[in-house]
Design an enzyme around this catalytic site. Sequence first.
Site, PDB file in Angstrom:
ATOM      1  N   ASP A 401       0.946  -1.048   0.111  1.00 37.27           N
ATOM      2  CA  ASP A 401      -0.197  -0.152  -0.033  1.00 37.27           C
ATOM      3  C   ASP A 401       0.855   1.244  -0.066  1.00 37.27           C
ATOM      4  O   ASP A 401       1.985   1.450   0.811  1.00 37.27           O
ATOM      5  CB  ASP A 401      -0.927   0.000   1.093  1.00 37.27           C
ATOM      6  CG  ASP A 401      -1.895   1.242   1.412  1.00 37.27           C
ATOM      7  OD1 ASP A 401      -2.805   1.242   0.398  1.00 37.27           O
ATOM      8  OD2 ASP A 401      -1.619   1.846   2.294  1.00 37.27           O
ATOM      9  N   GLU A 461       1.583  -0.295  -5.060  1.00 32.82           N
ATOM     10  CA  GLU A 461       0.705   0.686  -5.469  1.00 32.82           C
ATOM     11  C   GLU A 461       1.733   1.750  -5.651  1.00 32.82           C
ATOM     12  O   GLU A 461       2.011   2.441  -4.499  1.00 32.82           O
ATOM     13  CB  GLU A 461      -0.298   0.932  -4.297  1.00 32.82           C
ATOM     14  CG  GLU A 461      -1.258   2.001  -4.522  1.00 32.82           C
ATOM     15  CD  GLU A 461      -2.263   2.377  -3.523  1.00 32.82           C
ATOM     16  OE1 GLU A 461      -3.349   2.620  -3.698  1.00 32.82           O
ATOM     17  OE2 GLU A 461      -1.621   2.221  -2.148  1.00 32.82           O
TER      18      GLU A 461
END
Length: 776
Positions: A401, A461
Amino acid sequence: MKCPKILAALLGCAVLAGVPAMPAHAAINSMSLGASYDAQQANITFRVYSSQATRIVLYLYSAGYGVQESATYTLSPAGSGVWAVTVPVSSIKAAGITGAVYYGYRAWGPNWPYASNWGKGSQAGFVSDVDANGDRFNPNKLLLDPYAQEVSQDPLNPSNQNGNVFASGASYRTTDSGIYAPKGVVLVPSTQSTGTKPTRAQKDDVIYEVHVRGFTEQDTSIPAQYRGTYYGAGLKASYLASLGVTAVEFLPVQETQNDANDVVPNSDANQNYWGYMTENYFSPDRRYAYNKAAGGPTAEFQAMVQAFHNAGIKVYMDVVYNHTAEGGTWTSSDPTTATIYSWRGLDNTTYYELTSGNQYFYDNTGIGANFNTYNTVAQNLIVDSLAYWANTMGVDGFRFDLASVLGNSCLNGAYTASAPNCPNGGYNFDAADSNVAINRILREFTVRPAAGGSGLDLFAEPWAIGGNSYQLGGFPQGWSEWNGLFRDSLRQAQNELGSMTIYVTQDANDFSGSSNLFQSSGRSPWNSINFIDVHDGMTLKDVYSCNGANNSQAWPYGPSDGGTSTNYSWDQGMSAGTGAAVDQRRAARTGMAFEMLSAGTPLMQGGDEYLRTLQCNNNAYNLDSSANWLTYSWTTDQSNFYTFAQRLIAFRKAHPALRPSSWYSGSQLTWYQPSGAVADSNYWNNTSNYAIAYAINGPSLGDSNSIYVAYNGWSSSVTFTLPAPPSGTQWYRVTDTCDWNDGASTFVAPGSETLIGGAGTTYGQCGQSLLLLISK
């Protein structure tokens, strides 16, 4: 990733809309941190890191919540910032702890030195909540071991919704958190197998992103007690295998703040569903376990992994090393008040990136404080936890993330323009710096080879908030990246015709693997993770059924705050009276076909196979509700779409020409105008062209068939003239996503293809649709 509004005060967060892989390092967890039994299980050794502490005391408990400590032991410095103590099991039992051993630490340091008259709830020894160095020691706050392998409960839970007990500052510093605090659980090593890891090349994977609870919470085919659990998820391995999925990617399963989700039934109050508020990087979240006893979540997670491995399915985890659930300061005007229950109370300056003056936190996450990813000890924790999940828990790969934060080359204090590695202040992404975390990870672990084999699959990401954090295409070799440009350009091509300029060159680039992003760094098409939708945004159905987001609706589909206003979604004219549900299904089929027929690694969101809807909510992070849980009772249209998805995935898996290990070259891929002429520069450069076709020379790529794909982006029909198929063959239709073909056989089974013809055959393709042919 989203900061739950209910936790904003507790967490101090804002609610905001080429290095080669090397063999695994021999010194993973070289400091032997955590709590562990000896070989005879006669003693437990507790080891914790703090570079600034002057005293650390171990507190042992017979239960995780609501009881006072049964015994305490003072740790001794063991060198290199490590503090340690070994406690005989016999002494622990003599203290009244005969079952699971729960533990936490209290720490003193420069801002709060030890005083002999200190007692719980006392201010004895206090100097400041935060000192000039950034230390935030507070002995009234029991601290969770960052290396604990399980956690007793979350800070907020059905018995305690008061986050103030974990806070510093004048109003809260003397509030003792001992009976409320999450505690580590000492585990006996599990003997549960995780099965044999698949060694399949990533290029051959189809990834399915799903929430472990939402996967089965309302699946009536599973016994009620197993729904929403790791055990229940393992029971769905055959479902994913039948769909054709080869890898399941779970939203965060490390311990996160979600125990309070059910405190107020049928309400979004207290809710954190997605799980991007990590409280500990080693512990599987206890809420998702059927067996919640000590060791239960660990063994149950391992058994789930084994079930997927037995079905040939990889298990990926979404991990959140850019921030923690402790967040930042509660306000931007008061540096003294912050949440303390783990890292911050042990070594604030090691685990968090501080701003100039060391009173506040630098933040590129929207949650209040960057994890200090350029610090070696903080990196050790990242590496050690990844190794634990890969080696002990059986995980095959990780999605990071806001991974750009792990490329940060800035440390505390390096905030001037003259700082050589921080030209932009407290954040600077630098993939060329061998010391940033993304490169440390490559050195410590073996990345799975392109042809398959043992190793990890790593997914970034590639963005965060602010600075030069948008880094799509900027990660080093060894990393794959979520391709947000693929998502946006595909949605634009389908939904924004007439509203913005559509470039057919971008569509072509997406079809062929996004070489503009990944080729120059020595990477391959499969390093592009191609997706139309994921948890963070609309579902596949909603992308083609909604004119923008609707997040303010009533439970169970809302309300949710935040969410992007850039959705590139469209209801296909339904609200204007020019479209119908059949048009929405056609658009969804076209989008999914575009994704599955493109070079790259496809990623789909759980539920897309049956057109799951969130009723246009594009930020349902806070809804632990039936809206977010998958359902398996489908309408005829949903069942038909499932069949389409299943056969589409099977087609991808059956044709290696769609899964190239390297970039298409020469005659392997030819682009055509609708007229049948090869697309030239004049055609590519004309922004009024919205139709394109291509043929893949299958035999040159080890495929028994050549493949022809035509995409008509116009709203009206276009006639395509077919090129010559390989000698001795003709073109056969596998699917046409047009409305006329809506039904159970939109995508035909192998052997049932319809003969279309050979070179020069014309085919009328309806607007905004896709045609797929094979030669045989």
